[in-house]
Design an enzyme around this catalytic site. Structure first.
Site, PDB file in Angstrom:
ATOM      1  CG  HIS A  15     110.962  32.019  57.429  1.00  0.00           C
ATOM      2  ND1 HIS A  15     109.868  31.775  56.599  1.00  0.00           N
ATOM      3  CD2 HIS A  15     110.404  31.074  58.567  1.00  0.00           C
ATOM      4  CE1 HIS A  15     108.625  31.226  57.060  1.00  0.00           C
ATOM      5  NE2 HIS A  15     109.082  30.753  58.122  1.00  0.00           N
ATOM      6  CE  LYS A  17     112.207  26.384  64.024  1.00  0.00           C
ATOM      7  NZ  LYS A  17     111.717  25.447  62.845  1.00  0.00           N
ATOM      8  CG  HIS A  58     103.445  25.789  63.612  1.00  0.00           C
ATOM      9  ND1 HIS A  58     104.392  26.678  64.043  1.00  0.00           N
ATOM     10  CD2 HIS A  58     103.786  25.500  62.431  1.00  0.00           C
ATOM     11  CE1 HIS A  58     105.476  26.808  63.341  1.00  0.00           C
ATOM     12  NE2 HIS A  58     105.344  26.160  62.138  1.00  0.00           N
ATOM     13  NE  ARG A  85     110.071  29.334  64.115  1.00  0.00           N
ATOM     14  CZ  ARG A  85     110.917  30.342  63.718  1.00  0.00           C
ATOM     15  NH1 ARG A  85     111.103  31.290  64.461  1.00  0.00           N
ATOM     16  NH2 ARG A  85     111.175  30.417  62.377  1.00  0.00           N
ATOM     17  CE1 TYR A 122     102.784  30.564  55.954  1.00  0.00           C
ATOM     18  CE2 TYR A 122     105.167  31.181  55.830  1.00  0.00           C
ATOM     19  CZ  TYR A 122     104.128  30.408  56.402  1.00  0.00           C
ATOM     20  OH  TYR A 122     104.450  29.826  57.624  1.00  0.00           O
ATOM     21  NE  ARG A 162     106.134  30.431  62.480  1.00  0.00           N
ATOM     22  CZ  ARG A 162     107.310  31.602  62.294  1.00  0.00           C
ATOM     23  NH1 ARG A 162     107.021  32.686  63.089  1.00  0.00           N
ATOM     24  NH2 ARG A 162     108.192  31.251  61.631  1.00  0.00           N
TER      25      ARG A 162
END
Length: 299
Positions: free
Chosen positions: A269, A175, A243, A152, A278, A246
């Site tokens: 994730h 995150k 982004h 990110r 994806y 990515r």
């Protein structure tokens, strides 16, 4: 008493000059505020600041009758809430809080990946457009971290002097303060090394390695701005954002046979569901390739 035109003008100046929002956002948010004021008896900042949830629902219902779709209604609600918080500040409210109202459910769209050639051209393009050679090298290194390592943008900009020189892997904090180990390709390592050599500000162990023109931490907006300039020159769509690099990293790995669990770890994730999107992206890319290549589709 402040008239409505002056209120909208002050809101526009706040967005453009105070927050440095993009011209598109300024236009959209200013227009939303103008529609709100025109459709209701709001004559001053206090009246705008005290607009309640019922009044907001009434305004949105009128907009929906004009044919506003879910995505546009969600953007309109976001813009109006921001305007109300701004109005509360102008009216002297100590606590700024827009009315609690749930926006329409918007179906999440698929990411739009760029091709490997486009990713390379974007990275090389920002290097060529840099105001100084070190700035061009900086922007190229950041974009290659996004595409070559799937970071990110915030993760790339958070790398510190303690992380360089990069090895074959780098530890990234994503995150939720979740850490993961990400492989680093030689071309990415070389790009970061080239930037470090050219940068006039030596890396410091506890400070970000990517610096702004005056030596402070690099702002993500500057990377987006540089990429937007190159995107326009290359004729790429507006969806070609940092982004998106990515997304491209993930899509291309999946297309090359990477399994979902491994991809989940690489992307950081929290759930496999976030990664499964994806599979749809890859299927969409495959369908586009089929349509472009199949002789019946070209007839």
């Amino acid at each position: 008493m402040t008239d409505r035109a002056a209120m909208v003008a002050e809101w526009e100046a706040h967005l453009a000059l105070g927050q440095r929002r993009s011209p598109h956002t300024v236009r959209a948010y200013t227009a939303a505020a103008g529609r709100l004021l025109a459709g209701r008896t709001i004559e001053d900042w206090h009246a705008a600041a005290t607009l309640d949830a019922a009044g907001l629902r009434s305004h949105l219902a009128a907009r929906r009758q004009e044919g506003l779709g879910n995505a546009s209604a969600a953007r309109e609600l976001s813009a109006i809430k921001a305007f109300i918080r701004f109005a509360q500040g102008k009216a002297g409210f100590e606590t700024k809080s827009a009315p609690r109202i749930r926006g329409p459910r918007v179906k999440k769209g698929l990411p739009r990946p760029v091709t490997p050639d486009d990713a390379a051209n974007l990275a090389d393009g920002v290097a060529d457009l840099g105001a100084d050679s070190w700035i061009g090298a900086r922007d190229r290194a950041v974009l290659l971290l996004l595409y070559g390592a799937g970071l990110r943008i915030a993760e790339a900009l958070a790398l510190t002097g303690a992380d360089v020189p990069l090895g074959e892997t780098v530890s990234v904090t994503g995150k939720g303060s979740k850490q993961r180990i990400v492989p680093v390709l030689p071309v990415v390592r070389e790009a970061v090394d080239a930037y470090i050599r050219k940068c006039p500000f030596p890396p410091e162990r506890d400070r970000p390695i990517f610096r702004g023109e005056k030596g402070g931490p690099l702002n993500a907006g500057m990377v987006r701005k540089a990429m937007a300039q190159v995107r326009d020159l290359l004729g790429l769509p507006a969806s070609a954002t940092p982004h998106a690099l990515r997304h491209s990293f993930a899509t291309h790995l999946l297309g090359a046979g990477t399994d979902l669990r491994s991809l989940q770890e690489l992307l950081g994730h929290a759930s496999l569901g976030s990664t499964q999107i994806y599979t749809k992206v890859d299927a969409a890319t495959l369908l586009d390739s089929y349509r472009n290549a199949h002789p019946r589709e070209r007839d």
